[in-house]
Design a protein around this motif. Structure first.
Motif, PDB file in Angstrom:
ATOM      1  N   GLY A  17       0.828  -1.204   0.000  1.00 22.47           N
ATOM      2  CA  GLY A  17       0.000   0.000   0.000  1.00 22.47           C
ATOM      3  C   GLY A  17       0.860   1.250   0.000  1.00 22.47           C
ATOM      4  O   GLY A  17       0.600   2.203  -0.755  1.00 22.47           O
ATOM      5  N   ALA A  18       1.926   1.253   0.831  1.00 24.86           N
ATOM      6  CA  ALA A  18       2.800   2.417   0.896  1.00 24.86           C
ATOM      7  C   ALA A  18       3.464   2.660  -0.454  1.00 24.86           C
ATOM      8  O   ALA A  18       3.532   3.805  -0.934  1.00 24.86           O
ATOM      9  CB  ALA A  18       3.858   2.213   1.981  1.00 24.86           C
ATOM     10  N   CYS A  19       3.918   1.565  -1.112  1.00 27.85           N
ATOM     11  CA  CYS A  19       4.548   1.699  -2.434  1.00 27.85           C
ATOM     12  C   CYS A  19       3.566   2.309  -3.427  1.00 27.85           C
ATOM     13  O   CYS A  19       3.930   3.194  -4.213  1.00 27.85           O
ATOM     14  CB  CYS A  19       5.000   0.336  -2.954  1.00 27.85           C
ATOM     15  N   LEU A  20       2.315   1.834  -3.378  1.00 26.40           N
ATOM     16  CA  LEU A  20       1.336   2.341  -4.336  1.00 26.40           C
ATOM     17  C   LEU A  20       1.084   3.828  -4.111  1.00 26.40           C
ATOM     18  O   LEU A  20       1.026   4.615  -5.052  1.00 26.40           O
ATOM     19  CB  LEU A  20       0.034   1.546  -4.211  1.00 26.40           C
ATOM     20  N   PHE A  21       0.955   4.220  -2.821  1.00 26.66           N
ATOM     21  CA  PHE A  21       0.736   5.639  -2.535  1.00 26.66           C
ATOM     22  C   PHE A  21       1.923   6.468  -2.997  1.00 26.66           C
ATOM     23  O   PHE A  21       1.771   7.570  -3.518  1.00 26.66           O
ATOM     24  CB  PHE A  21       0.487   5.850  -1.038  1.00 26.66           C
ATOM     25  N   TRP A  22       3.143   5.897  -2.808  1.00 28.91           N
ATOM     26  CA  TRP A  22       4.351   6.593  -3.229  1.00 28.91           C
ATOM     27  C   TRP A  22       4.338   6.769  -4.748  1.00 28.91           C
ATOM     28  O   TRP A  22       4.703   7.811  -5.290  1.00 28.91           O
ATOM     29  CB  TRP A  22       5.570   5.773  -2.780  1.00 28.91           C
ATOM     30  N   ALA A  23       3.865   5.701  -5.463  1.00 25.99           N
ATOM     31  CA  ALA A  23       3.844   5.761  -6.924  1.00 25.99           C
ATOM     32  C   ALA A  23       2.837   6.782  -7.426  1.00 25.99           C
ATOM     33  O   ALA A  23       3.010   7.358  -8.498  1.00 25.99           O
ATOM     34  CB  ALA A  23       3.533   4.383  -7.495  1.00 25.99           C
ATOM     35  N   VAL A  24       1.773   7.002  -6.644  1.00 28.74           N
ATOM     36  CA  VAL A  24       0.742   7.952  -7.082  1.00 28.74           C
ATOM     37  C   VAL A  24       1.347   9.329  -7.309  1.00 28.74           C
ATOM     38  O   VAL A  24       0.984  10.045  -8.249  1.00 28.74           O
ATOM     39  CB  VAL A  24      -0.393   8.015  -6.036  1.00 28.74           C
ATOM     40  N   SER A  25       2.351   9.684  -6.492  1.00 25.86           N
ATOM     41  CA  SER A  25       2.936  11.028  -6.623  1.00 25.86           C
ATOM     42  C   SER A  25       3.664  11.179  -7.956  1.00 25.86           C
ATOM     43  O   SER A  25       3.883  12.299  -8.415  1.00 25.86           O
ATOM     44  CB  SER A  25       3.904  11.283  -5.466  1.00 25.86           C
ATOM     45  N   ASP A  26       4.027  10.054  -8.597  1.00 24.00           N
ATOM     46  CA  ASP A  26       4.715  10.130  -9.887  1.00 24.00           C
ATOM     47  C   ASP A  26       3.746  10.228 -11.060  1.00 24.00           C
ATOM     48  O   ASP A  26       4.172  10.481 -12.183  1.00 24.00           O
ATOM     49  CB  ASP A  26       5.590   8.885 -10.084  1.00 24.00           C
ATOM     50  N   LEU A  27       2.460   9.975 -10.801  1.00 22.79           N
ATOM     51  CA  LEU A  27       1.496  10.000 -11.894  1.00 22.79           C
ATOM     52  C   LEU A  27       1.315  11.421 -12.400  1.00 22.79           C
ATOM     53  O   LEU A  27       1.428  12.380 -11.623  1.00 22.79           O
ATOM     54  CB  LEU A  27       0.133   9.466 -11.421  1.00 22.79           C
ATOM     55  N   PRO A  28       1.064  11.589 -13.713  1.00 23.47           N
ATOM     56  CA  PRO A  28       0.763  12.941 -14.200  1.00 23.47           C
ATOM     57  C   PRO A  28      -0.561  13.427 -13.626  1.00 23.47           C
ATOM     58  O   PRO A  28      -1.374  12.630 -13.146  1.00 23.47           O
ATOM     59  CB  PRO A  28       0.684  12.750 -15.717  1.00 23.47           C
ATOM     60  N   ASP A  29      -0.777  14.741 -13.677  1.00 23.90           N
ATOM     61  CA  ASP A  29      -2.003  15.312 -13.121  1.00 23.90           C
ATOM     62  C   ASP A  29      -3.213  14.715 -13.833  1.00 23.90           C
ATOM     63  O   ASP A  29      -3.187  14.474 -15.037  1.00 23.90           O
ATOM     64  CB  ASP A  29      -2.015  16.828 -13.298  1.00 23.90           C
ATOM     65  N   PHE A  30      -4.292  14.501 -13.049  1.00 19.20           N
ATOM     66  CA  PHE A  30      -5.498  13.906 -13.599  1.00 19.20           C
ATOM     67  C   PHE A  30      -6.107  14.831 -14.657  1.00 19.20           C
ATOM     68  O   PHE A  30      -6.341  16.012 -14.395  1.00 19.20           O
ATOM     69  CB  PHE A  30      -6.503  13.663 -12.469  1.00 19.20           C
ATOM     70  N   GLY A  31      -6.305  14.272 -15.873  1.00 15.49           N
ATOM     71  CA  GLY A  31      -6.956  15.042 -16.921  1.00 15.49           C
ATOM     72  C   GLY A  31      -6.070  16.043 -17.622  1.00 15.49           C
ATOM     73  O   GLY A  31      -6.549  16.813 -18.458  1.00 15.49           O
ATOM     74  N   ALA A  32      -4.754  16.057 -17.329  1.00 20.39           N
ATOM     75  CA  ALA A  32      -3.876  17.010 -17.995  1.00 20.39           C
ATOM     76  C   ALA A  32      -3.749  16.651 -19.473  1.00 20.39           C
ATOM     77  O   ALA A  32      -3.759  15.477 -19.848  1.00 20.39           O
ATOM     78  CB  ALA A  32      -2.496  17.007 -17.340  1.00 20.39           C
ATOM     79  N   ALA A  33      -3.615  17.673 -20.334  1.00 17.63           N
ATOM     80  CA  ALA A  33      -3.654  17.441 -21.774  1.00 17.63           C
ATOM     81  C   ALA A  33      -2.419  16.710 -22.277  1.00 17.63           C
ATOM     82  O   ALA A  33      -2.459  16.062 -23.315  1.00 17.63           O
ATOM     83  CB  ALA A  33      -3.818  18.756 -22.510  1.00 17.63           C
ATOM     84  N   ASP A  34      -1.289  16.805 -21.554  1.00 15.07           N
ATOM     85  CA  ASP A  34      -0.069  16.170 -22.052  1.00 15.07           C
ATOM     86  C   ASP A  34       0.192  14.814 -21.411  1.00 15.07           C
ATOM     87  O   ASP A  34       1.311  14.310 -21.472  1.00 15.07           O
ATOM     88  CB  ASP A  34       1.136  17.109 -21.831  1.00 15.07           C
ATOM     89  N   ASN A  35      -0.856  14.210 -20.803  1.00 18.86           N
ATOM     90  CA  ASN A  35      -0.698  12.855 -20.274  1.00 18.86           C
ATOM     91  C   ASN A  35      -0.338  11.886 -21.400  1.00 18.86           C
ATOM     92  O   ASN A  35      -0.816  12.065 -22.523  1.00 18.86           O
ATOM     93  CB  ASN A  35      -2.031  12.366 -19.685  1.00 18.86           C
ATOM     94  N   PRO A  36       0.456  10.863 -21.101  1.00 19.33           N
ATOM     95  CA  PRO A  36       0.687   9.833 -22.124  1.00 19.33           C
ATOM     96  C   PRO A  36      -0.617   9.237 -22.641  1.00 19.33           C
ATOM     97  O   PRO A  36      -0.738   8.901 -23.813  1.00 19.33           O
ATOM     98  CB  PRO A  36       1.524   8.784 -21.390  1.00 19.33           C
ATOM     99  N   VAL A  37      -1.620   9.120 -21.716  1.00 15.55           N
ATOM    100  CA  VAL A  37      -2.907   8.557 -22.117  1.00 15.55           C
ATOM    101  C   VAL A  37      -3.517   9.357 -23.256  1.00 15.55           C
ATOM    102  O   VAL A  37      -4.100   8.808 -24.197  1.00 15.55           O
ATOM    103  CB  VAL A  37      -3.868   8.554 -20.910  1.00 15.55           C
ATOM    104  N   GLN A  38      -3.382  10.686 -23.176  1.00 17.53           N
ATOM    105  CA  GLN A  38      -4.054  11.536 -24.174  1.00 17.53           C
ATOM    106  C   GLN A  38      -3.255  11.673 -25.457  1.00 17.53           C
ATOM    107  O   GLN A  38      -3.775  12.165 -26.451  1.00 17.53           O
ATOM    108  CB  GLN A  38      -4.277  12.952 -23.608  1.00 17.53           C
ATOM    109  N   THR A  39      -1.947  11.336 -25.428  1.00 21.38           N
ATOM    110  CA  THR A  39      -1.127  11.619 -26.606  1.00 21.38           C
ATOM    111  C   THR A  39      -0.785  10.389 -27.419  1.00 21.38           C
ATOM    112  O   THR A  39      -0.259  10.504 -28.514  1.00 21.38           O
ATOM    113  CB  THR A  39       0.191  12.293 -26.185  1.00 21.38           C
TER     114      THR A  39
END
Lengths: 171, 150
Positions: free
Chosen positions: A83-105
């Motif tokens: 759980g701690a690792c996952l929470f730590w990884a969350v801080s590395d995620l791009p901002d939710f809904g940001a236009a330059d996310n890998p998901v959007q590009t």
């Protein structure tokens, strides 16, 4: 909160009901996020059929869970660290809904721009599911078919243990 | 639950509506949220409601277990067949655009047929799993009854 109630409940019947409520709440969350297809699936499968199947299983099993008192320390440690690792990884995620996310590009712009030209249908989810990613969906169908076969294979055998016990009683 | 009049009347009113909604979700999936998975589950839930009210025997009279089996395989095979039809007509596996002359309508036809396969498989597998559980319960009850007689 509902999830905690599900875990804490010893009465499996109310746990099943609470789990249905949990699914319905997630479905509402998906609606808020504009994910109509996922919301419909969650409401139909999570809140509907899963609950019915769990209740059908409960009709076969006992209604109350055996209380387990012992505290499993290694399990607790693993869960905490993961759980701690996952929470730590969350801080590395791009901002939710940001236009330059890998998901959007990556491939999403192609689907958004070209679905209507390729297929002439407005629902991109259906297009991705059934056409662009059709082999994945084919795999899912095979998985569901196999699940049906598995349940049939397990449950079509008559309940032997009970028979044997009743035969011993006869003797 | 056979004797409960309110449940029977409400179910009689609801079951056709649920089935209609399932068909809508199935065949309107390209325009609105929905598709084979959801439609199959909704359709199966209508049948399960029928079983809950009228009993498993009545439910199996509507669609026998064997039919469920055959249909669940047919759904998956329909999907595979559409995929292989694309190969036969010179495209790739599950490439729908070669099915008809116009690639757009070919894609739509492919999606509709494939989703139909998904819907059939999902609906019948859910019905099948539910049937298996209910039958197991009935078997256990019968065993208990027999033990009681002994």
């Amino acid at each position: 909160m509902v999830a905690v109630a599900v875990v804490a409940s010893r009465d499996l019947f109310s746990a099943a009901m609470l789990f249905a409520i949990y699914s319905l709440l997630s479905a509402a969350l998906f609606v808020v996020l504009d994910a109509g297809d996922v919301a419909l699936t969650e409401a139909a499968v999570g809140a509907g059929i899963s609950t019915i199947l769990v209740l059908a299983v409960l009709a076969l099993a006992k209604r109350y869970e055996h209380p387990v008192k012992a505290l499993n320390l290694p399990a607790l440690a693993v869960v905490t660290v993961t759980g701690a690792c996952l929470f730590w990884a969350v801080s590395d995620l791009p901002d939710f809904g940001a236009a330059d996310n890998p998901v959007q590009t990556h491939v999403a712009p192609y689907y958004v721009n070209e679905t209507y030209n390729d297929m002439g249908i407005p629902n991109m989810v259906a297009a991705v599911l059934a056409s662009y990613r059709s082999i994945d969906t084919f795999g899912e169908v095979i998985v569901i078919f196999t699940a049906g076969l598995g349940v049939f294979a397990l449950l079509s055998v008559p309940p032997k243990r009970r028979r044997r016990r009743s035969r011993e009683d006869d003797q | 639950m056979r004797s409960n009049g309110i449940l029977r009347i409400v179910a009689r009113f609801l079951i056709p509506l649920i089935m209609l909604f399932a068909l809508y979700v199935q065949f309107h999936g390209e325009y609105s949220p929905g598709g084979g998975f959801q439609a199959g589950v909704i359709f199966a839930s209508a049948w399960i409601l029928f079983v809950l009210i009228y009993g498993l025997e009545a439910g199996l009279a509507v669609i026998p277990e064997r039919t469920m089996f055959v249909l669940s395989a047919c759904g998956a095979l329909l999907y595979a067949f559409i995929g292989l039809l694309g190969v036969a007509l010179g495209g790739r596996f599950l490439d729908f655009s070669v099915l008809l002359d116009d690639p757009q309508s070919a894609q739509q036809a492919g999606i509709i047929l494939v989703e139909l396969g998904v819907g059939i498989t999902v609906a019948t597998v859910v019905m099948l799993i539910f049937t298996m559980f209910v039958k197991r319960r009935a078997e256990l009850d019968r065993d208990d009854h027999r033990e009681g007689l002994d």
